[in-house]
Design an enzyme around this catalytic site. Structure first.
Site, short mmCIF file in Angstrom:
data_model
loop_
_atom_site.label_atom_id
_atom_site.label_comp_id
_atom_site.label_asym_id
_atom_site.label_seq_id
_atom_site.Cartn_x
_atom_site.Cartn_y
_atom_site.Cartn_z
CB THR A 38 -0.28 -3.52 5.95
OG1 THR A 38 -0.92 -3.38 5.87
CG2 THR A 38 0.88 -2.01 6.34
CG ASP A 39 -3.55 -7.53 3.41
OD1 ASP A 39 -4.15 -7.41 5.15
OD2 ASP A 39 -3.90 -6.61 2.75
CB THR A 53 -0.77 0.31 0.95
OG1 THR A 53 -1.85 -1.61 0.30
CG2 THR A 53 -1.72 0.88 0.86
#
Length: 163
Positions: A83-84, A12
């Protein structure tokens, strides 16, 4: 710290959105521009190896991150990452010796007003300079041990876990 090696994988932090349907692509790494604009007092190089949303990262990608870091001559390494699956990648890097490796990312693209990207990068730069050798995650104003953190997708933040 005189030199920081930055390995970018996408996520992101580097996303560029195109329309109201949230169509996006992963753009060029933003961290070099951010650090230059802030006038940091150390040398750095940016090594872009992937442009992926971390949900699409696989074992082969994590092996690439690992081999890229292992090949670097400098001790201090910052990794920008989605981040996932940041925790999974950090755990894969845990056995690398002789380096301080800090992973960070953003919950909103760096190009967005009010993004957490600059704050997270600042935390990561401070962490990589002050922590002992090992692998860490910096998100939400905290430094996390990858074996004791998880991303809470519902709350959109990182939190302590039991591993």
């Amino acid at each position: 710290m005189q030199h920081l090696t930055i390995v970018t994988t996408g996520g992101t932090i580097d996303k560029i959105y195109f329309d109201d349907k949230s169509d996006y692509k992963i753009g060029s790494p933003q961290i070099g521009d951010i650090l230059s604009q802030l006038g940091v007092a150390f040398q750095f190089d940016v090594i872009p190896i992937l442009r992926k949303d971390s949900l699409h990262m696989n074992d082969e990608d994590r092996a690439l991150v690992r081999s890229t870091i292992e090949a670097q001559p400098h001790r201090h390494v910052l990794v920008t990452h989605g981040t996932d699956t940041m925790v999974e990648t950090a755990r894969e890097l845990a056995s690398i010796k002789g380096k301080v490796i800090v992973l960070t990312g953003a919950l909103n693209p760096a190009r967005f007003q009010g993004s957490d990207a600059v704050f997270n990068i600042g935390c990561a730069v401070a962490a990589v300079q002050t922590l002992p050798d090992g692998v860490y995650i910096t998100m939400n104003g905290r430094v996390w041990d990858p074996s004791k953190v998880r991303k809470n997708r519902d709350a959109n933040r990182f939190e302590e876990s039991n591993g």
